[in-house]
Write an enzyme that holds these catalytic residues in place. Structure first.
Site, mmCIF file in Angstrom:
data_model
loop_
_atom_site.group_PDB
_atom_site.id
_atom_site.type_symbol
_atom_site.label_atom_id
_atom_site.label_comp_id
_atom_site.label_asym_id
_atom_site.label_seq_id
_atom_site.Cartn_x
_atom_site.Cartn_y
_atom_site.Cartn_z
ATOM 1 N N HIS A 150 24.873 -58.727 22.957
ATOM 2 C CA HIS A 150 24.995 -57.284 22.867
ATOM 3 C C HIS A 150 24.229 -56.773 21.791
ATOM 4 O O HIS A 150 24.378 -56.660 20.608
ATOM 5 C CB HIS A 150 26.574 -56.983 22.239
ATOM 6 C CG HIS A 150 27.560 -57.333 22.931
ATOM 7 N ND1 HIS A 150 28.294 -56.545 24.043
ATOM 8 C CD2 HIS A 150 28.259 -58.437 23.110
ATOM 9 C CE1 HIS A 150 29.476 -57.222 24.519
ATOM 10 N NE2 HIS A 150 29.406 -58.611 24.020
ATOM 11 N N PHE A 151 22.953 -56.346 22.176
ATOM 12 C CA PHE A 151 21.722 -55.889 21.258
ATOM 13 C C PHE A 151 21.880 -54.701 20.878
ATOM 14 O O PHE A 151 20.946 -54.020 20.406
ATOM 15 C CB PHE A 151 20.352 -56.552 21.974
ATOM 16 C CG PHE A 151 20.104 -57.969 22.051
ATOM 17 C CD1 PHE A 151 20.968 -58.855 21.210
ATOM 18 C CD2 PHE A 151 19.038 -58.601 22.432
ATOM 19 C CE1 PHE A 151 20.704 -59.980 20.996
ATOM 20 C CE2 PHE A 151 18.773 -59.839 22.223
ATOM 21 C CZ PHE A 151 19.627 -60.463 21.442
ATOM 22 N N ASN A 180 27.876 -52.287 27.262
ATOM 23 C CA ASN A 180 28.729 -51.609 26.319
ATOM 24 C C ASN A 180 27.713 -50.799 25.301
ATOM 25 O O ASN A 180 28.042 -51.010 24.264
ATOM 26 C CB ASN A 180 29.775 -52.290 25.822
ATOM 27 C CG ASN A 180 29.552 -53.597 25.047
ATOM 28 O OD1 ASN A 180 28.529 -54.113 25.283
ATOM 29 N ND2 ASN A 180 30.658 -53.831 24.336
ATOM 30 N N HIS A 226 35.310 -60.274 30.973
ATOM 31 C CA HIS A 226 35.962 -60.289 29.943
ATOM 32 C C HIS A 226 37.474 -60.246 30.306
ATOM 33 O O HIS A 226 37.994 -59.260 30.743
ATOM 34 C CB HIS A 226 35.525 -59.326 29.161
ATOM 35 C CG HIS A 226 36.369 -59.231 27.736
ATOM 36 N ND1 HIS A 226 35.592 -59.274 26.455
ATOM 37 C CD2 HIS A 226 37.561 -59.404 27.366
ATOM 38 C CE1 HIS A 226 36.427 -59.329 25.394
ATOM 39 N NE2 HIS A 226 37.646 -59.188 26.155
ATOM 40 N N ASP A 254 27.931 -64.412 22.785
ATOM 41 C CA ASP A 254 28.414 -63.226 22.747
ATOM 42 C C ASP A 254 28.037 -62.495 21.245
ATOM 43 O O ASP A 254 28.875 -61.893 20.747
ATOM 44 C CB ASP A 254 30.077 -63.492 22.840
ATOM 45 C CG ASP A 254 30.643 -62.005 22.947
ATOM 46 O OD1 ASP A 254 29.905 -61.080 23.150
ATOM 47 O OD2 ASP A 254 31.967 -62.002 22.814
ATOM 48 N N HIS A 311 27.963 -55.727 14.324
ATOM 49 C CA HIS A 311 28.485 -54.627 13.746
ATOM 50 C C HIS A 311 27.840 -54.681 11.862
ATOM 51 O O HIS A 311 27.809 -55.657 11.490
ATOM 52 C CB HIS A 311 29.885 -54.579 13.531
ATOM 53 C CG HIS A 311 30.701 -54.378 15.041
ATOM 54 N ND1 HIS A 311 30.508 -53.618 15.699
ATOM 55 C CD2 HIS A 311 30.879 -55.755 15.643
ATOM 56 C CE1 HIS A 311 31.066 -53.771 16.996
ATOM 57 N NE2 HIS A 311 31.431 -55.047 16.866
HETATM 58 O O1 DOR Z 1 34.200 -59.288 20.022
HETATM 59 C C1 DOR Z 1 33.557 -58.620 20.685
HETATM 60 N N1 DOR Z 1 32.800 -57.923 20.317
HETATM 61 N N2 DOR Z 1 33.963 -58.729 21.925
HETATM 62 C C2 DOR Z 1 33.451 -58.081 23.083
HETATM 63 O O2 DOR Z 1 34.167 -58.080 24.115
HETATM 64 C C3 DOR Z 1 32.531 -56.984 22.827
HETATM 65 C C4 DOR Z 1 31.769 -57.135 21.502
HETATM 66 C C5 DOR Z 1 30.979 -55.776 21.104
HETATM 67 O O3 DOR Z 1 30.450 -55.334 21.861
HETATM 68 O O4 DOR Z 1 30.989 -55.540 19.973
#
Ligand code: DOR
Length: 443
Positions: A62-63, A94, A178, A309, A313
């Protein structure tokens, strides 16, 4: 870009074998592999017996670009990735806006062409409203189709049974799922909230996002795939019980495959007291018995590939109380050193690690001419030396500027990473002017 890179005295790990050899890169490709290559090159590296692997191909990152670039962007996170021995990544949908049609995919491809140090591809997301776009997607321009059958970061939950039936029937290429059952999670969450109010402890996370929630959803995905003959890839398995849904053995011929992620292989629920929100991710990190079963499944081939994965954040976002703290961990920068710990502990043979991180990913996604050390293939390489190093001795390259591995010491480090024939990372320094390429798919 230097046209020729010569790596001497390496121990090549490839296709189940370890061989002492030199490897010559010319014009982006692996030009020659031989016991001794007697010539000069623009860049010469004495590997001094270090392991030369095909670079890791990460099928799940998730970049955060576009729209969430305060957490990370393709440039920052691909820099962290090459430091961790990752040469190619497949990014999740996402983002903001979510990647729900080919125009959004093309926007991301253009961003990556401008700023990515690693090779790249993008998954197309599923919503309750975009099945026409999914059905008509060009399988050569996307890595796969990603469905959130459980709610996670972002607003992409698809759990309507009618939509799921249609999706599994129409997906034009690999469907990545997922799997967590949202009603089960919400019921667990309500129980913990009633007991603890806003002070739900972080070690409740695997009770809330429980093994039951995982099994309900992954068994549904597997049943749907069997009924429709869908090519299904279940992401980030986190429990021992789910393993019964998958077959052991080589990838060839499998219609249903599975991925494990680094954090579910390296951490367990005894780590919550120390890490708190820095271990909160979906699916949750569960018990030591789950972790050990996942490790065994990676070794046996019941789990086919390893991904990260990577889901950054900010520290500020993670500082919130349990319910508000977002899920996800930054992992790409320490990918190969962390996984090498399993090799040092004799839980995984190094050639098996290479199969799960590179060969099988290339085969699964039908990636053209990558994932192997073969003459004529793209030169995507990771040179890994068994030189212990403290994680805290190196700057964090992910924009969020933290790692769940703080305080750890790894027994191996990535000495060099080569991406499409360009030196991307060398002796702890990001190299200038390294540009990843779009992955091509033989579909
Ligand atoms: O822990 C997670 N973070 N699981 C996910 O499915 C999405 C990801 C995120 O995009 O933060």
């Amino acid at each position: 870009m230097p046209r020729h890179i010569l790596i001497r005295n390496a121990r090549l790990v490839n296709e189940g074998r370890i061989t002492d050899a030199d490897l010559l890169v010319a014009d982006g490709r692996i030009a020659h592999i031989a016991g001794a290559i007697d010539r000069s090159a623009d860049v010469e590296i004495d590997a001094a017996g270090a392991w030369l692997l095909p670079g890791m191909i990460d099928d799940q990152v998730h970049f955060r670009e576009p729209g969430l670039t305060h957490k990370g962007c393709i440039a920052s996170e691909s820099a962290a990735a090459v430091a961790g021995g990752i040469t190619s990544f497949m990014d999740m949908p996402n983002t903001r806006p979510p990647t729900l049609d080919m125009a959004a995919v093309d926007t991301k491809r253009a961003l990556a062409a401008a700023g990515s140090r690693a090779n790249y591809a993008f998954h197309l997301g599923v919503s309750t409203h975009n099945l026409d776009a999914v059905a008509s997607a060009d399988p050569r321009r996307i890595a796969g189709i990603k469905v959130f059958m459980g709610a996670s970061t972002g607003d992409m939950l698809v759990d309507d049974p009618v939509v799921l039936e249609r999706l599994f029937a129409c997906a034009p290429t690999l469907l990545l799922a997922h799997c967590e059952d949202t009603p089960t999670i919400l019921a667990n969450e309500a129980l913990w909230h009633a007991r603890h109010g806003a002070a739900v402890p972080f070690d409740a996370h695997p009770q809330i996002r429980s093994a039951e929630a995982c099994y309900r959803s992954s068994s549904l995905a597997v049943a749907l795939a069997r009924r429709h003959g869908t090519r299904l890839h279940v992401l980030h398995l986190s429990t021992a019980r789910e393993l019964e849904l998958f077959d052991e053995g080589p990838l060839a011929g499998k219609r249903i495959t599975a991925e494990a992620c680094i954090h579910h292989l390296l951490f367990d629920d005894t780590d919550y007291p120390a890490l708190g929100s820095h271990l909160k991710c979906n699916p949750a990190v569960k018990t030591r018995a789950d972790r050990d079963a996942l490790r065994a499944a990676v070794a046996s081939g019941r789990i086919d590939v390893i991904g990260t994965d990577h889901a950054p954040h900010t520290r500020e976002e993670k500082a919130a109380p349990y319910a508000a703290a977002p899920s996800g961990l930054p992992l790409v920068q320490h990918a190969l050193p962390a996984l090498m710990e399993l090799v040092h502990d004799r839980l995984l043979a190094l050639p098996t690690l290479v199969t799960r991180c590179s060969h099988a990913v290339a085969d699964l996604f039908q990636i053209r001419e990558r994932g192997y050390l073969r003459e004529g293939y793209w030169a995507d390489l990771a040179l890994v030396a068994d030189q212990p190093r403290a994680v805290d001795d190196d700057p964090i390259l992910s924009r969020c500027n933290w790692t769940p591995f703080a305080g750890r010491r790894f027994r191996s480090r990535v000495r060099a990473t080569v991406v499409s024939g360009q030196l991307a990372w060398y002796d702890g320094i990001l190299q200038p002017d390294c540009h990843g390429q779009a992955l091509e798919f033989d579909r």
